[in-house]
Write a protein that holds these residues in place. Structure first.
Motif, PDB file in Angstrom:
ATOM      1  N   TYR A   1       0.600  -0.989   0.137  1.00 36.47           N
ATOM      2  CA  TYR A   1      -0.220   0.053  -0.373  1.00 36.47           C
ATOM      3  C   TYR A   1       0.466   1.214   0.038  1.00 36.47           C
ATOM      4  O   TYR A   1       1.516   1.213   1.087  1.00 36.47           O
ATOM      5  CB  TYR A   1      -1.103  -0.171   0.940  1.00 36.47           C
ATOM      6  CG  TYR A   1      -1.666   0.918   1.158  1.00 36.47           C
ATOM      7  CD1 TYR A   1      -2.865   1.619   0.289  1.00 36.47           C
ATOM      8  CD2 TYR A   1      -1.125   1.852   2.394  1.00 36.47           C
ATOM      9  CE1 TYR A   1      -3.502   2.773   0.512  1.00 36.47           C
ATOM     10  CE2 TYR A   1      -2.019   3.334   2.175  1.00 36.47           C
ATOM     11  CZ  TYR A   1      -2.852   3.597   1.766  1.00 36.47           C
ATOM     12  OH  TYR A   1      -3.636   4.795   2.119  1.00 36.47           O
TER      13      TYR A   1
ATOM     14  N   PRO B   1      -3.713   7.094   4.014  1.00 35.89           N
ATOM     15  CA  PRO B   1      -5.130   7.619   4.396  1.00 35.89           C
ATOM     16  C   PRO B   1      -5.995   8.258   5.174  1.00 35.89           C
ATOM     17  O   PRO B   1      -5.389   9.129   4.657  1.00 35.89           O
ATOM     18  CB  PRO B   1      -4.924   6.196   6.026  1.00 35.89           C
ATOM     19  CG  PRO B   1      -3.424   6.543   6.550  1.00 35.89           C
ATOM     20  CD  PRO B   1      -2.795   7.099   4.916  1.00 35.89           C
TER      21      PRO B   1
ATOM     22  N   CYS C   1      -4.918   8.306  10.427  1.00 33.78           N
ATOM     23  CA  CYS C   1      -3.882   7.267  10.854  1.00 33.78           C
ATOM     24  C   CYS C   1      -3.671   7.471  12.152  1.00 33.78           C
ATOM     25  O   CYS C   1      -3.554   8.376  12.883  1.00 33.78           O
ATOM     26  CB  CYS C   1      -2.471   7.693   9.771  1.00 33.78           C
ATOM     27  SG  CYS C   1      -1.957   9.125   9.967  1.00 33.78           S
TER      28      CYS C   1
ATOM     29  N   GLY D   1      -9.388   4.947   5.639  1.00 32.27           N
ATOM     30  CA  GLY D   1      -9.043   4.895   4.367  1.00 32.27           C
ATOM     31  C   GLY D   1      -9.600   6.244   3.862  1.00 32.27           C
ATOM     32  O   GLY D   1     -11.210   6.012   4.880  1.00 32.27           O
ATOM     33  N   THR D   2      -9.553   6.737   2.628  1.00 29.73           N
ATOM     34  CA  THR D   2     -10.545   7.663   2.022  1.00 29.73           C
ATOM     35  C   THR D   2     -12.263   7.075   1.643  1.00 29.73           C
ATOM     36  O   THR D   2     -12.941   7.550   1.568  1.00 29.73           O
ATOM     37  CB  THR D   2     -10.007   8.664   1.053  1.00 29.73           C
ATOM     38  OG1 THR D   2      -9.324   7.453  -0.269  1.00 29.73           O
ATOM     39  CG2 THR D   2      -8.550   9.442   1.920  1.00 29.73           C
TER      40      THR D   2
ATOM     41  N   THR E   1     -12.146   1.961   3.770  1.00 35.75           N
ATOM     42  CA  THR E   1     -11.040   0.632   3.730  1.00 35.75           C
ATOM     43  C   THR E   1     -10.696   0.916   5.509  1.00 35.75           C
ATOM     44  O   THR E   1     -10.734   2.423   5.439  1.00 35.75           O
ATOM     45  CB  THR E   1     -10.981   0.744   2.799  1.00 35.75           C
ATOM     46  OG1 THR E   1      -9.425   1.968   2.358  1.00 35.75           O
ATOM     47  CG2 THR E   1     -11.016   0.745   1.533  1.00 35.75           C
TER      48      THR E   1
ATOM     49  N   ILE F   1      -6.631   0.143   7.566  1.00 32.43           N
ATOM     50  CA  ILE F   1      -5.436  -0.413   6.386  1.00 32.43           C
ATOM     51  C   ILE F   1      -4.978  -0.851   7.684  1.00 32.43           C
ATOM     52  O   ILE F   1      -4.658  -0.817   8.798  1.00 32.43           O
ATOM     53  CB  ILE F   1      -4.721   1.196   6.414  1.00 32.43           C
ATOM     54  CG1 ILE F   1      -5.249   2.175   5.339  1.00 32.43           C
ATOM     55  CG2 ILE F   1      -2.891   1.131   5.672  1.00 32.43           C
ATOM     56  CD1 ILE F   1      -4.925   1.762   4.166  1.00 32.43           C
TER      57      ILE F   1
ATOM     58  N   THR G   1      -6.973  -1.311  -4.104  1.00 31.89           N
ATOM     59  CA  THR G   1      -7.830  -2.089  -2.636  1.00 31.89           C
ATOM     60  C   THR G   1      -8.545  -3.139  -3.216  1.00 31.89           C
ATOM     61  O   THR G   1      -8.784  -3.944  -3.908  1.00 31.89           O
ATOM     62  CB  THR G   1      -9.130  -1.182  -2.688  1.00 31.89           C
ATOM     63  OG1 THR G   1      -9.418   0.210  -2.596  1.00 31.89           O
ATOM     64  CG2 THR G   1      -9.841  -1.502  -0.932  1.00 31.89           C
TER      65      THR G   1
ATOM     66  N   LYS H   1      -4.725  -2.571   1.804  1.00 33.16           N
ATOM     67  CA  LYS H   1      -5.780  -1.586   1.881  1.00 33.16           C
ATOM     68  C   LYS H   1      -7.169  -2.296   1.582  1.00 33.16           C
ATOM     69  O   LYS H   1      -6.710  -3.374   0.778  1.00 33.16           O
ATOM     70  CB  LYS H   1      -5.985  -0.737   0.720  1.00 33.16           C
ATOM     71  CG  LYS H   1      -7.102   0.151   0.414  1.00 33.16           C
ATOM     72  CD  LYS H   1      -6.949   1.791   0.052  1.00 33.16           C
ATOM     73  CE  LYS H   1      -7.934   2.662  -0.452  1.00 33.16           C
ATOM     74  NZ  LYS H   1      -7.421   3.518  -1.979  1.00 33.16           N
TER      75      LYS H   1
END
Length: 744
Positions: free
Chosen positions: A160, A164, A167, A483-484, A487, A489, A695, A719
């Motif tokens: 990845y 993010p 984080c 994640g945006t 999702t 990480i 992803t 991810k």
């Protein structure tokens, strides 16, 4: 089951390409070409192209077109996939297939072995097998394929490389300079007291709203500040005259409780600058209250159905924000319920622990555990508290103010609360809350849950294996960020690649016994002696004839000797995860890999919801063929005609444990991640790969035996998303075949 194998070359729909597998069938469906996408692989090579189904090759790390081997019924009769299909090939050594050919018509499942009717055909086939073996037996044990990855499963070459949204460590955000500790997921401050309260005046006079700090400074009444929290719902108090009646109820409630003030949400949050923060910190106001009173009334849109206080209270209890108001009410105190238009001096008194049976009937058993927790009767762990509270909150109604309202309502029940972010989705709000209170690794456990139904929302904790969230123990993995795109990480997983395009030879170690040594010697010598004896019979018949008879005997026994040499259990074998679409019986699977029915492979007894097993006469657990269950057999037939996004039947063959598992997924998982353990087995997350966003998406969760983790290497951060959105698709003739280009 008899497979056509290379006879598929004569099918009109079989295409050819230079790379293996050379023969395949083009997909009948494709994704619409909405944009060009870019992907960076393990070795920083760039691929740009249209959306299609791809996987990460464990051989060179490239993102390559996904080719899935399928059983004949699916390969020949369906064009319902967006990925390429190929037929199932027998990859066993040719001499082993010859040795087992005389017995491949015997029905071992039904008869347990050869019957009198089988032997005539066995003898005929034995004769021809002997002749064929004499031409290929130059060396009965050719050089074996070397162990790959030291016998371990193929690694998953993924990394990845994005940022993010949230984080754990400030160094990992896109603009780290100038950020202080805690700003990666900032925590909201707690309210020690309300900003505003309505303070009571003389009897008959309306209460007066004042800033609490000013009131304390003016009257020096900090030690005597005592207020009532008045709970209501906007469904029942909406119009100006409704709010006037609400204040009358609040005034009466405060006087009946002997308090000096009351707090009511519609009027005690006048500052627009802090309104959003104050709305999500009402829980602090409840915690500081002397008591809680509930105001109910008939809603304006009522058609005569809600006429009693009990029904009004049940409607009030269906709202999401009213749930924590009861839980956080002072312990050991009855909650008084005031009904508009009734005598306000004699309210209905409801003990807090009776709300579950009188108001929250839809989830009484779960809600009662939460009430007992806040009453101090039965303390829940942090994980149990969050799990049960989220289950109750998701069942309640709300008029959405922000997408993460359910998580923000849950936030009021926890100690640490992140600041509200209006840009958060419902999942991101929950993930940020989990990160802030993540001593129990809630998200790490949640990703290991196998949904009971394909449309199950991400927040549901209903597990297809009937396990509770606290039964799942995360294995050395942790969430490093959110994640945006809904999702997480995940770091620290062990992972293995799945080989979908074909089976391959499985390297193995066998114990070399004296019988095998003798069989190997006879086989090695018989072929050379046979041809030498023919020459000697021409020159020296007296010498050649004994050699000829010697060679003829052992050549005649060559199928038996080959089976003796290669039968038996393995001491160790190459770990492979093979996959194919559809179902084959275990004997057919073993024939395609090892050349015949050798009794080495078995079905898994409880690795998938489709697995089946029974207790034998000795009390032992015996795995069954999943299709011995008529319901599973019907499901296999139904899934042959699945459309994109629908569940399909796949089979995973694990040579590390010599097992096969039948499972359902919408797409073939290109890898399995070990992220947790439960019930003495590993939770393996089968993930498809969306290369357009780099992803992984959870397609299924299988239970694997614990030793598999010793053969899997750790992978980089991944991810991973809970549910993959189905991309727009259409017939391949309309959308056209995808195109792309690689730049090394």
């Amino acid at each position: 089951m008899r497979l056509k194998g290379y006879l598929h070359l004569f099918d009109a729909h079989t295409s050819f390409k230079w790379q293996f597998p050379n023969f395949y069938r083009k997909p009948g469906l494709g994704y619409q070409k909405l944009a060009q996408h870019r992907h960076i692989d393990w070795f920083d090579r760039e691929w740009t192209g249209d959306c299609d189904d791809r996987y990460i090759s464990s051989f060179d790390g490239k993102v390559s077109k996904l080719v899935v081997q399928a059983v004949d019924d699916i390969y020949d009769n369906t064009t319902n996939s967006t990925w390429r299909r190929t037929f199932v090939r027998n990859m066993a050594p040719f001499y082993l297939r010859l040795a087992n050919w005389p017995f491949n018509h015997v029905d071992y499942v039904r008869n347990g072995g050869p019957t009198g009717e089988d032997w005539p055909l066995i003898i005929v086939k034995w004769f021809f097998a002997t002749i064929a073996i004499s031409f290929v037996i130059g060396t009965p044990r050719p050089k074996q394929v070397e162990f790959r990855n030291n016998g371990n499963y193929d690694p998953f070459l993924y990394r990845y490389i994005g940022y993010p949204k949230v984080c754990r460590n400030a160094l990992e955000i896109d603009t780290p300079r100038g950020h202080r500790f805690g700003e990666t997921n900032p925590i909201a401050e707690r309210l020690l007291r309300p900003r505003y309260l309505y303070f009571l005046g003389q009897e008959g006079q309306p209460a007066m709203r004042m800033n609490v700090d000013q009131y304390i400074a003016q009257y020096r009444a900090e030690n005597t500040l005592k207020y009532v929290f008045v709970a209501y719902t906007a469904e029942q108090f909406r119009m100006p005259d409704d709010l006037q009646a609400l204040h009358q109820i609040a005034d009466a409630a405060a006087r009946n409780a002997g308090a000096t003030a009351y707090w009511v949400g519609c009027s005690c949050m006048p500052d627009k600058e802090t309104l959003q923060d104050d709305v999500y910190r009402i829980c602090d106001v409840i915690r500081g209250a002397d008591s809680v009173a509930i105001a109910v009334a008939r809603p304006r849109n009522d058609r005569g159905e809600i006429t009693t206080t009990e029904l009004m209270l049940q409607q009030w209890g269906r709202r999401i924000w009213t749930f924590p108001e009861v839980l956080l009410a002072p312990a050991g105190r009855d909650i008084r319920v005031y009904t508009r238009g009734t005598d306000l001096t004699s309210p209905l008194r409801v003990p807090k622990n009776q709300f579950t049976v009188e108001v929250w009937r839809q989830d009484a058993s779960v809600a009662r555990q939460l009430v007992d927790h806040y009453e101090g009767n039965l303390i829940l762990s942090q994980l149990e508290l969050v799990t049960l509270a989220l289950e109750c909150l998701q069942k309640r109604e709300t008029t959405q103010y922000l997408p993460g309202d359910h998580s923000y309502a849950l936030m009021g029940l926890l100690r640490i609360r992140p600041k509200i972010d209006p840009t958060d989705s419902a999942f991101q709000a929950f993930a940020r809350l989990s990160l802030a209170n993540d001593s129990d690794q809630l998200l790490e456990r949640l990703i290991c849950v196998l949904p009971r139904t394909p449309d199950q929302p991400w927040h549901s904790m209903d597990d297809a294996y009937h396990a509770k969230l606290w039964d799942i123990l995360p294995q050395e993995c942790s969430i490093s960020g959110v994640g945006t795109d809904d999702t997480i990480i995940l770091d620290g997983c062990r992972a293995a690649n799945v080989r979908w395009k074909s089976f391959t030879q499985v390297t193995h170690i066998r114990r070399l016994t004296w019988r095998r040594l003798a069989a190997e010697y006879m086989l090695r010598s018989s072929g050379y002696v046979f041809y030498l004896s023919i020459i000697l019979m021409v020159i020296f018949p007296v010498i050649g004839i004994p050699f000829f008879i010697y060679a003829l005997i052992w050549l005649g026994l060559s199928p038996y000797l080959l089976r003796m040499l290669y039968l038996g259990k393995f001491l160790g074998q190459q770990g492979w995860l093979f996959g194919f679409e559809g179902y084959m019986d275990i004997d057919t699977i073993e024939r395609q890999i090892f050349g015949g029915r050798l009794g080495r492979m078995r079905w898994t007894p409880f690795s998938s919801p489709l697995s089946r097993h029974h207790r034998n006469e000795y009390g032992e657990c015996v795995p069954d063929d999943p299709c011995s269950d008529p319901a599973v057999r019907a499901l296999v037939e139904k899934c042959k005609n699945a459309q994109p996004g629908d569940q399909r039947i796949f089979t995973l063959v694990d040579t590390g444990n010599m097992t096969a598992t039948l499972f359902m997924a919408a797409r073939p998982p290109v890898c399995f991640l070990l992220a947790g353990s439960e019930g003495g087995m590993q939770r393996a997350i089968g993930c498809s790969y969306d290369w357009t966003t780099a992803t992984l998406y959870r397609e299924t969760v299988l239970r694997m035996e614990t030793p598999v983790q010793d053969k899997m290497a750790r992978c980089n951060r991944v991810k991973i998303g809970f549910k993959r959105t189905q991309a727009p698709w259409g017939p391949i003739g309309q959308v056209g075949e995808p195109h792309g280009a690689r730049r090394d």
